[in-house]
Scaffold this active site. Structure first.
Site, short mmCIF file in Angstrom:
data_model
loop_
_atom_site.label_atom_id
_atom_site.label_comp_id
_atom_site.label_asym_id
_atom_site.label_seq_id
_atom_site.Cartn_x
_atom_site.Cartn_y
_atom_site.Cartn_z
N GLY A 152 0.79 -1.24 0.00
CA GLY A 152 0.00 0.00 0.00
C GLY A 152 0.81 1.28 0.00
N ASP A 189 -4.60 3.03 10.71
CA ASP A 189 -6.02 2.80 10.95
C ASP A 189 -6.18 2.36 12.41
OD1 ASP A 189 -8.73 2.37 10.42
OD2 ASP A 189 -8.42 0.41 9.54
#
Ligand code: IMP
Ligand code: MG
Length: 181
Positions: free
Chosen positions: A45, A104
């Site tokens: 990512g 997150d």
């Protein structure tokens, strides 16, 4: 691919501008210190952000890549972090900067940080393009943050859903029916 997008959260131009600012901040923070080792953590990512960011930094830096598994193909953190590809450099006594796409729950990054600290770097800092503080479970904050975003599942600019959408230029919110959220 565009049919799956609900809205653009961060357009390409805004990302580019902010990445340049982060590059300037990091350049200033390490000026006069031993050149840092930039670790793209974690593949896959972070790779788009990493490749743009390193070109905005005016330091003689080295870079390396770390790949861990945490999410599988879904959208929820498994809480388990496993190294798939370790970095190749010896980081003992080096200034380490971990480059992350998004923090997150923070579980992945927190575990990676502990793994790296055990190798006794001179310092360890974290740069994350995106921060979703509302979902945090592990006590971790990045030293350099691009954007603080609401609790929405996003894709693009390296971020995926089921390995798709990484090549979108903008950071986008997926349609609920695609995401199942
Ligand atoms: P954490 O362990 O929950 O902090 O998750 C970290 C990893 O989950 C990130 O490096 C991303 O790869 C992935 N992730 C978290 N939120 C999103 C999102 O909104 N879209 C895509 N990937 C995400
Ligand atoms: Mg990631």
């Amino acid at each position: 691919m565009k049919d799956a997008i609900d809205k653009i959260l961060l357009p390409e131009a805004e990302i580019r501008e902010r990445v340049a600012e982060l590059g300037a901040d990091i350049t200033a923070a390490y000026a006069g210190a031993e050149p840092p080792l930039f670790v793209c953590a974690v593949l896959k990512g972070s790779v788009v952000f990493f490749s743009d960011l390193v070109r905005c930094i005016e330091l003689p830096l080295c870079f390396d890549f770390l790949s861990v598994s945490s999410y599988g193909d879904g959208a929820e953190s498994s809480g388990q972090v496993r190294i798939l590809k370790d970095i190749q450099c010896n980081i003992e006594g080096k200034h380490l900067l971990l480059i992350e796409d998004i923090v997150d729950t923070g579980i992945t990054l927190n575990t990676v940080r502990e793994m790296m600290l055990a190798r006794r770097p001179a310092s360890l800092k974290i740069c994350a393009l995106l921060d979703k503080p509302s979902r945090r479970q592990a006590a971790i904050t990045a030293d350099f943050i691009g954007f603080t975003i609401p609790d929405e599942f996003i894709v693009g600019y390296g971020l995926d859903y089921g390995e798709k959408y990484r090549n979108l230029k903008d950071i986008c919110v997926l349609k609920k029916e695609v995401f199942g959220g």
